[in-house]
Motif scaffolding. Structure first.
Motif: not given
Ligand code: ADP
Ligand code: MG
Length: 357
Positions: A98, A133, A184, A186
Motif C-alpha cells: 500500500k 479493484p 489502492d 490492484r
C-alpha cells in the motif's frame, strides 16, 4: 490459485477432440480408420482454479508422471508470479503493497505486464489489468462472492483506481519496478493466466522434441501436428446457451492457439433484482458486460495474445470484436444470443479454421 472458477469449462474441448467429425472432408474417415491409433501420454488435472489436459502423441518420455511434473512445475511458476489468490505470489505482494513507492519485480513479470499493456492498447483498454479493484468489488476476486450488486457510488469510487495511467512499469538496465499512482491500485492478470500456461507447456514440449500434442488450460489451447489417429486436431467452441457442455462449432486449430472468453459460466445473480452479472468487467463503465455477446474466440500464433484479447473483445461486443478482427486480419469468432437464437459470426481470417484446409 489464480481464481476460483474456470475461464470456460471447455469440457467440450475434450468431447470435441474425441468425437467431432464436422471438420472432416470426404474420404478422410476411411483413410483415418485404416490408420493405427498411436500411443499417447494423456494427463489432466487442476490449475489456476480450473482444469488442464495435455495429450502427447507418440508418448512422453517418463510417461504420465513425468508429464504431470513438467506441467505442474510450469503452472506453479506462473501462479508464483501472477496469482492474486496466493498472498506470497509476486503480483499479490505488489497488490498488498500500500504505497506509491517503486516496488521491485522480476524482469519476467515486467515483460508480462508490458505485453498486457500493449494488448490492452490495441483494443481501446477494454482489457485492462488494473481492473482488480472492480473485480474485487463485483465479488470475482479473492475477497468474497456477492449476493447483491454494489452501489453506483462504490463503483465510481473503484473506477478512480482503474486505467493504464494508474500504474507504471519502470525498467533500468537490469531491474524492473512497478509503481502505483494510488496506494489502492490492484492488478489482476487472471485473464492471461491460461494462455501463458498453454504457451509455456507447448514450448517446453517443442523444446524436448515433441511435434504432435494438444495442450488445454481451460479455455486456452495450443496444439501441434496430428492427433493419435493421424488426423488434424479438432476442438469445439462451446454452445453458451446449453446447460451441459455442447459443441456449437468445431474448429481445426492448424498449429495455432485458440482461446475463448465467455460471459456465461462465471457470474452471480443479484438476489434482489434477479439480474445476472458476469466476470468480464468493462473498465470504462465499471459494470460487468450485459450485452448479447456470449463468447469471443480468438485464434493466433500465441495463446497469450489470444487470451489477452478475448475478454476485452467480449467487453467490446461482437460488432466491435469482428471489426477489430477484420482491420487486423485476425481470426475472431463471436457467439451472440439474438431474438431467442444463437448467432455465430466470424472474420474472414477465421474461415480456414472452419474448413480445416
Ligand atoms: P474468460 O474465459 O471469460 O475470458 P478469464 O478467466 O480468461 O475468463 O478472464 C476473466 C477474469 O479476468 C475475471 O475473472 C477477472 O479476474 C479478469 N477480468 C475481468 N474483466 C477484465 C477486463 N476487462 N480486463 C482484464 N481482466 C478482466
Ligand atoms: Mg482472456
Amino acid at each position: 490459485m489464480l481464481k476460483r472458477f474456470s475461464k470456460l469449462t471447455l469440457v467440450s474441448l475434450f468431447l470435441a477432440m474425441a468425437s467431432l467429425s464436422a471438420c472432416k472432408k470426404e474420404g478422410q474417415e476411411s483413410e483415418a480408420s485404416s490408420q493405427k491409433v498411436l500411443e499417447a501420454t494423456k494427463i489432466h488435472g487442476k490449475t489456476m482454479g480450473t482444469f488442464y489436459a495435455v495429450n502427447v502423441v507418440g508418448g512422453f518420455e517418463g510417461g504420465e508422471e513425468a508429464l504431470t511434473e513438467l506441467c505442474e512445475g510450469i503452472f506453479k511458476e506462473i501462479c508464483d508470479r501472477i496469482s492474486t489468490f496466493d498472498k506470497n505470489a509476486e503480483l499479490a505482494r505488489f497488490n498488498d503493497f500500500k504505497s506509491t513507492e517503486p516496488f521491485e519485480i522480476s524482469n519476467e513479470l515486467g515483460i508480462l505486464i508490458q505485453e498486457c499493456v500493449y494488448q490492452s492498447r490495441r483494443i481501446e483498454g477494454a482489457m485492462d489489468i488494473s481492473v482488480g479493484p472492480l473485480v474485487n468489488l463485483w465479488g470475482f476476486g479473492k475477497d468474497r462472492r456477492l449476493e447483491i450488486a454494489p452501489t453506483q457510488a462504490d463503483i465510481d469510487e473503484r473506477k478512480k483506481l482503474v486505467g493504464l495511467d494508474k500504474f507504471e512499469l519502470r525498467t533500468t538496465k537490469d531491474k524492473s519496478y512497478l509503481v502505483k499512482h494510488h496506494a489502492d491500485v490492484r492488478l489482476d492478470m487472471a485473464t492471461v493466466g491460461e494462455g501463458i500456461g498453454a504457451d509455456m507447456v507447448a514450448e517446453a514440449l517443442v523444446k524436448r522434441g515433441y511435434r504432435n500434442f494438444m495442450v488445454n488450460v481451460a479455455g486456452a489451447s495450443r496444439s501441434l501436428g496430428l492427433n493419435e489417429k493421424g488426423r488434424k486436431w479438432r476442438i469445439g467452441i462451446e454452445d453458451p446457451t446449453s446447460m451441459a457442455p455442447k459443441v456449437l462449432v468445431p474448429v481445426c486449430p492448424l498449429n495455432d492457439a485458440v482461446t475463448t472468453a465467455g460471459s456465461y459460466r462465471n457470474f452471480f445473480k443479484d438476489e434482489n433484482t434477479g439480474r445476472v452479472y458476469s466476470h468480464a468487467i468493462d473498465p470504462k463503465t465499471g459494470y460487468p458486460v450485459s450485452h448479447s455477446t456470449l463468447s469471443v474466440t480468438v485464434i493466433s500464433h500465441s495463446a497469450f495474445e489470444s487470451d489477452a484479447l478475448d475478454t476485452g473483445l467480449l467487453v467490446l461486443g461482437a460488432d466491435r470484436a469482428l471489426k477489430f478482427g477484420e482491420d487486423n486480419n485476425m481470426a475472431i469468432a463471436t457467439i451472440e444470443y439474438v431474438d431467442g437464437k444463437v448467432q455465430f459470426r466470424h472474420t474472414k481470417a477465421f474461415e480456414r479454421y472452419l474448413e480445416c484446409k
